[in-house]
Design an enzyme around this catalytic site. Structure first.
Site, PDB file in Angstrom:
ATOM      1  N   HIS A 207       0.814  -1.212   0.000  1.00 31.74           N
ATOM      2  CA  HIS A 207       0.000   0.000   0.000  1.00 31.74           C
ATOM      3  C   HIS A 207       0.850   1.265   0.000  1.00 31.74           C
ATOM      4  CE1 HIS A 207       0.626  -0.427   4.463  1.00 31.74           C
ATOM      5  NE2 HIS A 207       0.755   0.881   4.359  1.00 31.74           N
ATOM      6  N   ASP A 237      -0.268  -7.499   0.844  1.00 32.80           N
ATOM      7  CA  ASP A 237       0.279  -6.163   1.116  1.00 32.80           C
ATOM      8  C   ASP A 237       1.809  -6.193   1.083  1.00 32.80           C
ATOM      9  OD1 ASP A 237       0.488  -3.523   1.694  1.00 32.80           O
ATOM     10  OD2 ASP A 237      -0.341  -3.630   3.724  1.00 32.80           O
ATOM     11  N   GLY A 318       4.121   5.754   9.055  1.00 31.21           N
ATOM     12  CA  GLY A 318       5.515   5.805   8.636  1.00 31.21           C
ATOM     13  C   GLY A 318       6.236   4.495   8.887  1.00 31.21           C
ATOM     14  N   SER A 320       4.974   1.582   8.073  1.00 31.89           N
ATOM     15  CA  SER A 320       4.559   0.615   7.055  1.00 31.89           C
ATOM     16  C   SER A 320       5.753   0.044   6.292  1.00 31.89           C
ATOM     17  CB  SER A 320       3.602   1.273   6.051  1.00 31.89           C
ATOM     18  OG  SER A 320       2.313   1.360   6.570  1.00 31.89           O
ATOM     19  N   SER A 335       2.017  -4.066   7.903  1.00 32.20           N
ATOM     20  CA  SER A 335       0.907  -3.684   7.040  1.00 32.20           C
ATOM     21  C   SER A 335       0.133  -2.525   7.657  1.00 32.20           C
ATOM     22  CB  SER A 335      -0.021  -4.882   6.811  1.00 32.20           C
ATOM     23  OG  SER A 335      -1.175  -4.496   6.089  1.00 32.20           O
TER      24      SER A 335
END
Length: 459
Positions: A207, A237, A318, A320, A335
């Site tokens: 994402h 993801d 941040g 992720s 995720s």
């Protein structure tokens, strides 16, 4: 006075040239050491993963009609949920601990399928909790009373295998390895460095950006480090960002955990319920928690993702894409979730092994054999100490110094890069030329001085 100044100038020139020669030699030596291939560390022998392998092997052997999941107890022993006495005896004989439960694995799977086929409600998630023998459905603060009532009605139709819970905060993707990368969509974190055998990539969350996204090592957009070549979201993801040819990448997979330190990754594995795990991200840094569920589904506002690892580790925007690991074993990438690192919360991770298989890549810096889980699915393991260590006592792995990853932005950075042999050779060559020039000038000046003295003496 003039001759004294000349002597000072000549002396400074000679010292500068000699210093440059020494500096260039050191640069070449460091570069040779930095580019010298290192021996890959041995794969981690994890008692937690070995115990998990035993439990998963029993699930496969006994089948989902007679079992309902496995987890690691506080003392490190594998526990298997069983539905009949004969299965319990077989679990004991295999060295694991049985627990009698009401619902089988087939029952729990049927419940998750019913939830998946129902109308999608953003802000909800569900995961199988084998220890409680339930599918736990959670809804965040954005879920309306009407949607909550509909979900509750559905849970009652499914039966007692479903438990409903409201949770604080909202489920968000942690957009905005653990080191920061910046794109047009926001800031994310590097997960792991991977390779297809020819090109170098970083693995991060899907994402974070679609295919074609450009990534930078600084928030000013001056140091481009790579571009997304493949992105999987929603559904899964994870994404693959190819490093630019001149952008340095970490070939050893040492995950940054802050304060100039990193954890060396030695293998890839599967997470186990009850396992203590660690996460690193560019916003909230180094954190730890426990795996609470597997094959989790999350209905983010942007889309639904399934097959995730559910944990109690906190995360913030941040983080992720940042790495999750334990005992030096790579497990997944961040995720999303809810909460923050002050109040706590739930965070979900994309399993690393699924992403590597789908993308056809492997971790860099590891032998191919170490890129596989340390405990086989059939329960076989080279570790004879199953259950010897409690999951709560697990450590992140071997900690060592680590340098930040970023593209060299100017000539000074390139000259200071110890991996670059060329500048060192240039410094050596320039210093040798300077030494030869000062020697020639000194000799010529001495010759002229001798001629003047000779002419003055003999007229």
């Amino acid at each position: 006075m003039r001759h004294a100044r000349r002597r000072v100038v000549k002396r400074v020139a000679r010292l500068t040239a000699a210093g440059g020669l020494i500096c260039g030699t050191l640069m070449v030596t460091q570069a040779a050491m930095a580019t010298e291939p290192t021996t890959s560390p041995p794969a981690t022998r994890s008692s937690v993963l070995a115990a998990s392998g035993t439990g998963n092997g029993l699930l496969t052997e006994l089948g989902s009609e007679r079992t309902a999941g496995t987890w690691i107890a506080e003392d490190g022993s594998p526990v298997v949920a069983v539905t009949d006495e004969k299965a319990a005896v077989e679990v004991k004989q295999a060295g694991a601990r049985p627990k009698m439960v009401e619902y089988s694995g087939d029952d729990l799977k049927s419940a998750t399928e019913a939830l998946r086929t129902a109308p999608r409600v953003s802000g909800t998630s569900w995961a199988v909790d084998p220890a409680s023998n339930e599918v736990v459905v959670r809804a965040d603060s954005t879920v309306s009373k009407k949607d909550w009532a509909s979900l509750t009605d559905l849970a009652e139709e499914i039966g007692g295998s479903v438990r409903m819970e409201r949770t604080e905060g909202t489920y968000t993707m942690r957009l905005n390895g653990a080191q920061p990368i910046f794109g047009t969509g926001g800031r994310c974190s590097i997960g792991f460095n991977v390779t297809d055998g020819e090109n170098d990539f970083m693995l991060t969350a899907g994402h974070c950006g679609p295919a074609g996204s450009v990534w930078f090592g600084d928030d000013q957009g001056r140091q481009e480090i790579g571009r997304t070549t493949e992105s999987n979201f929603p559904g899964s993801d994870f994404s693959l960002v190819q490093y630019l040819q001149d952008a340095p990448s970490n070939q050893t997979n040492v995950v940054s955990v802050g304060d100039g330190r990193g954890v060396r990754i030695t293998s890839v594995g599967e997470a186990a319920v009850g396992q203590r795990v660690f996460r690193s991200g560019s916003t909230s840094g180094f954190r730890n928690g426990e795996v609470t569920g597997l094959d989790a589904t999350v209905n983010y506002p942007e889309g639904t993702v399934s097959g995730l690892i559910e944990t109690t580790v906190c995360a913030e925007p941040g983080d992720s894409g940042g790495p999750m690991f334990s005992e030096g074993v790579a497990l997944g990438v961040t995720s999303g979730g809810n909460g923050d690192c002050e109040a706590g919360g739930t965070t979900f991770f994309q399993p690393l092994s699924d992403a590597l298989d789908d993308l056809g890549v492997r971790l860099t810096g590891l032998p191919q054999s170490a890129a596989q889980p340390t405990a086989a699915a059939d329960g076989s393991s080279n570790d004879d100490s199953q259950g010897a260590a409690a999951p709560g006592g697990a450590e992140p792995g071997s900690v060592e110094p680590v340098e930040s990853i970023g593209a060299a932005s100017d000539l000074l950075d390139r000259l200071a890069d110890p991996r670059n042999v060329g500048p060192g050779l240039l410094v050596i060559a320039g210093s040798m030329v300077a030494l030869a020039a000062t020697r020639f000038i000194r000799t010529e000046q001495d010759r002229q001085a001798y001629r003047r003295q000779y002419s003055g003496s003999w007229n």
